[in-house]
Enzyme design. Structure first.
Site, PDB file in Angstrom:
ATOM      1  N   GLU A 119     167.688 -79.085  36.494  1.00 45.11           N
ATOM      2  CA  GLU A 119     168.432 -78.392  37.549  1.00 45.11           C
ATOM      3  C   GLU A 119     169.839 -78.019  37.096  1.00 45.11           C
ATOM      4  O   GLU A 119     170.595 -78.861  36.619  1.00 45.11           O
ATOM      5  CB  GLU A 119     168.508 -79.260  38.814  1.00 45.11           C
ATOM      6  CG  GLU A 119     169.249 -78.565  39.952  1.00 45.11           C
ATOM      7  CD  GLU A 119     169.117 -79.254  41.291  1.00 45.11           C
ATOM      8  OE1 GLU A 119     169.715 -78.754  42.271  1.00 45.11           O
ATOM      9  OE2 GLU A 119     168.410 -80.279  41.379  1.00 45.11           O
ATOM     10  N   ASP A 166     163.680 -84.872  48.523  1.00 44.48           N
ATOM     11  CA  ASP A 166     164.585 -85.546  49.456  1.00 44.48           C
ATOM     12  C   ASP A 166     165.521 -84.538  50.098  1.00 44.48           C
ATOM     13  O   ASP A 166     166.301 -84.877  50.996  1.00 44.48           O
ATOM     14  CB  ASP A 166     165.358 -86.680  48.780  1.00 44.48           C
ATOM     15  CG  ASP A 166     166.119 -86.241  47.539  1.00 44.48           C
ATOM     16  OD1 ASP A 166     166.113 -85.039  47.223  1.00 44.48           O
ATOM     17  OD2 ASP A 166     166.724 -87.117  46.882  1.00 44.48           O
ATOM     18  N   SER A 167     165.422 -83.279  49.669  1.00 45.12           N
ATOM     19  CA  SER A 167     166.115 -82.187  50.346  1.00 45.12           C
ATOM     20  C   SER A 167     165.657 -82.059  51.792  1.00 45.12           C
ATOM     21  O   SER A 167     166.302 -81.389  52.601  1.00 45.12           O
ATOM     22  CB  SER A 167     165.876 -80.860  49.620  1.00 45.12           C
ATOM     23  OG  SER A 167     164.493 -80.665  49.358  1.00 45.12           O
TER      24      SER A 167
END
Length: 256
Positions: A178, A42-43
């Site tokens: 992350e 979705d970046s």
């Protein structure tokens, strides 16, 4: 590569390389490379659409970019479930995940597991492979007070560790970790039988994922952990300026 190769790679001690991709042109290049798999993150809302955060990503964005990437490669593709796509209803979640698979994804990625374990189990039982995303989960940046490293306190570390165990129990085939401390990432990696894919979480993970444009040095202000493998910004800028100079040096004659 298939979903079954992920745990097999871990068992054999083989590292997994993953890169983001959002369009057919780059997908063809990635498809010709040795990179194992692709994440349509979705970046894309930030990288391709200029939005300030991934919260701006929509289901239609993800479907369109997934279809574009699939048109350029036959590599294994994971598509992100965008902000709130798993939070409306179970029926909506299944419908959205199905759209990504119909567009060409082989699996979906979902941020946070601890509050939606039943949903994850249902998707997996429905034949939709799920990759978990833990640690710094960008869709939750408002609740986190910004894009900050996670798992620095004992309580945070324990929550993420337990969430990783839950992800495996729910049937996830892999976990993105992350921006968590390297020792925590290593602890999780050794505790689960499914592979961990790190981003800003050290070298002890079973694989790594990077945003393509960050890896190619095309992004100004990229995160510190994003290793740059070429100076794409200046290479492309130089090529464009060379084109401009060449064109303007033709004395008005069209270049064939």
């Amino acid at each position: 590569m298939t979903v079954l190769d992920f745990p097999a790679f871990k068992k054999e001690g083989k590292k997994i390389s993953m890169i983001t991709c959002y369009d057919a042109a780059f997908a063809k290049i990635v498809g010709a490379s040795n990179v194992d798999c692709i994440l349509i993150g979705d970046s894309c809302s930030m990288v391709m659409h200029g939005k300030p955060t991934t919260v701006c990503g929509t289901m239609q964005m993800m479907v369109d970019h997934t279809a574009a990437v699939r048109a350029g490669t036959d590599k294994f593709i994971v598509g992100d479930m965008p902000f709130l796509a798993t939070r409306k209803s179970l029926a909506d979640t299944v419908e959205s995940a199905g759209q990504l698979l119909a567009a060409g994804a082989n699996a979906v990625k979902i941020e946070r597991i601890d509050t939606q374990a039943d949903t994850i189990k249902y998707l997996v039982d429905s034949g939709i492979p799920v990759m978990a995303h833990l640690g710094l989960t960008p869709q939750f940046f408002n609740a986190m007070g910004g894009h900050k490293k996670q798992g620095k306190t004992d309580s945070e570390a324990e929550r993420i560790y337990n969430e990783a165990l839950l992800a495996e129990k729910c049937g996830c085939f892999s976990i993105v970790l992350e921006c968590i401390p390297e020792d925590l990432a290593g602890r999780i990696t050794h505790a689960v039988s499914i592979p961990t894919i790190g981003i800003g979480s050290g070298r002890d993970c079973d694989g790594q994922v990077l945003v393509l444009q960050d890896a190619l040095g095309m992004t100004q202000g990229a995160p510190k952990f994003a290793h740059k493998f070429m100076d794409g910004w200046n290479l492309i800028l130089g090529a464009l300026n060379d084109y401009d100079a060449d064109t303007k040096g033709l004395s008005g004659q069209a270049r064939q």
